[in-house]
Design an enzyme around this catalytic site. Structure first.
Site: not given
Ligand code: HXC
Length: 510
Positions: A404-405
């Site tokens: 997600g980062a």
């Protein structure tokens, strides 16, 4: 005529003396400058033009009519910082402890209105005992008029608060709504309720400095962006910051001459990334080597140091920098880092400052503290901020961009304009070890097999080429050419035009 001028001079001299020499000496004894001395340091020499020097309070209770002081505890006006217009107010602690009366507030509002009319930053020097107790609700009304203007000015003109003395109770909310807060160590504090009330209500024993001093707010709470050693350092640092900022949301970034070549090659960047993917390196080095003359104005350096944010210049024009810092918590995104960077991205977007993002991020920080603290909502702030930003966005992945980062850190999918990766980029759902332990769970008891699978996963994903083959990365670049690529990109993007759909305002997860 000359008598009239003499009268004017006499009145000016009286106003300049504020609360009188004894109180000025007391101010100096605390290591603090007076309001007027502060403005002298803050503004270009001779540029200050004061207004409302003769304004007096209108309080008729508690014997106040006998105690009027011209200026009523705040010095207001305009001046320049390196030739650029700013509006200022400086509370004068020598007059009723800088306490805010209705008229005092009216003076502040007047300069905020003027700044909004012409599009210039507002700098407030706060040093005040809070609401003028003798005036009661009139003072509260005055404060609230200031708050309302802080909100309307937000995103229109930059607002900077320097806390140089007491700032307590509801009074904290005016600085809190400005863009940046600087505090002076040992002589300033900010809290909603002071140590005595805290002790009564919660039984906690805490000093003023521990509860709301400059160090507390620039490390723990992030209320303050910087803690400075003394008044002079705070004022000179404010000048430096203003040099980077546009005057308002329509002028675009300031430009100043630079002798630093736009295409400067930095060979050292080719060898910066360690062979071992778990070994850290200092992302500041990348940031400084890309920016003009290596100059970087860091915001909140002591809070959530796993992410770096601040201002620099490329070809003399201001850019905002957001960068994961592998030296701290491996550069992971946590609640504090997400909030810190999200607010910075939104500031840049509001004021048309292009954003450079350097990515080396292993993901979001696991744990109950993070989950219970609401990492879902706070992480979403950063995602939201990048996604709504319409300014030029250039991203350089130096190493890890996991999960997600990866998506959050100004990825192509969030309308990144130019997304570069160094050849050392690793763009994947997660690190190889974690991935193998999940998808080859049946082999966990067999270390050889796991090692083989890990190597397989690394070969497949620990590089930028899979993402590049999909067009998610525009180009894999030589690290040494990063500045050149960014400078060229910023030139191309100078006339970028992108608008979000019409809406009254968005609903960012607060
Ligand atoms: C009127 C005030 C004042 C105030 C200080 N003074 N605060 N006058 N209203 N709020 C005056 C003092 O009477 C004194 O006058 C001079 O300022 C300097 O104050 P000292 O107490 O001598 O200075 P010091 O020891 O440095 O202490 C500073 C202080 C303390 C910590 C700020 O004065 C203090 O606690 N003041 C009250 C703070 C307060 O309760 N404010 C209201 C909070 S509520 P002389 O004539 O002797 O020089 C609030 C709500 C805002 O602010 C809400 C906004 C929505």
């Amino acid at each position: 005529m000359s008598a009239n001028i003499a009268e004017m001079e006499k009145r000016r001299a009286a106003a300049r003396l504020g609360g009188g020499q004894k109180r000025i000496d007391a101010q100096h004894a605390k290591g603090k400058l007076t309001a007027r001395e502060r403005l002298k340091v803050l503004l270009d020499e001779g540029s200050f033009e004061e207004v409302d020097m003769y304004v007096e309070h209108n309080c008729t209770d508690f014997g106040m009519p006998e105690t009027t002081v011209p200026g009523d505890g705040v010095v207001t006006g305009s001046g320049t910082i390196n030739g650029r217009l700013v509006y200022v107010y400086a509370q004068d602690f020598t007059v009723f402890g800088g306490a805010v009366s209705e008229r005092h507030a009216m003076k502040i509002c007047k300069i905020m209105d003027a700044a909004m009319k012409v599009g210039a930053p507002v700098i407030g020097l706060n040093d005040s005992g809070g609401a003028r107790i003798q005036e009661g609700v009139a003072s509260l009304g005055g404060y609230t008029e200031i708050f309302q203007r802080n909100v309307l000015a937000s995103g229109v003109v930059p607002q900077l608060s320097l806390i140089m003395g007491p700032c307590a109770g509801g009074a904290v909310y005016s600085p809190a709504m400005t863009d940046f807060i600087f505090m002076v160590k040992d002589s300033s504090y900010m809290f909603v309720t002071g140590p005595d009330v805290v002790k009564t209500v919660t039984n906690e024993i805490v000093t003023q400095e521990e509860l709301g001093g400059a160090v507390t707010h620039s490390t723990k709470t992030s209320v303050a962006d910087l803690a400075l050693e003394n008044d002079i350092e705070a004022l000179l640092t404010a000048r430096d910051l203003i040099d980077y900022l546009p005057l308002n949301n329509r002028t675009g970034v300031p430009e100043r001459p630079t002798s630093d070549a736009w295409d400067r090659i930095e060979d050292s960047l080719d060898t910066l990334i360690p062979a071992n993917a778990n070994q850290p390196y200092d992302m500041h080095e990348v940031v400084r080597k890309v920016l003009d003359e290596g100059e970087f104005f860091e915001i909140q350096p002591k809070h959530a140091a796993n992410i770096i944010v601040g201002f620099g210049r490329v070809e003399g024009r201001t850019v905002g920098v957001v960068a994961n810092q592998p030296m701290v918590l491996a550069g992971v995104l946590d609640i504090n880092a997400s909030k810190k960077a999200a607010r910075f991205v939104r500031f840049c977007d509001a004021f048309e400052i292009p954003i450079l993002t350097f990515v080396d991020v292993p993901g979001f920080l696991p744990g109950t503290a993070q989950e219970y603290g609401g990492i879902i909502k706070h992480g979403a702030k950063l995602l939201f901020a990048y996604a709504e930003a319409t300014v030029p966005k250039i991203t350089v992945i130096t190493r890890k961009a996991y999960g997600g980062a990866y998506c959050v850190m100004s990825s192509k999918h969030l309308r990144g304009d130019l997304n570069y990766s160094w050849p050392t980029g690793e763009i994947a759902v997660m690190g190889a070890k974690g991935a193998v332990e999940i998808i080859f769970r049946q082999d966990i008891g067999d270390p050889d097999k796991i090692a083989e699978r890990t190597k397989e996963y690394e070969d497949a994903f620990a590089n930028p080429f899979v993402a590049a083959s999909k067009g998610f990365i525009d180009e894999v670049i030589h690290p040494r050419n990063t500045r050149r690529r960014i400078a060229l990109g910023l030139r191309k993007l100078r006339n970028k035009s992108l608008e979000n759909p019409w809406k009254k305002h968005d609903n960012i997860p607060l």
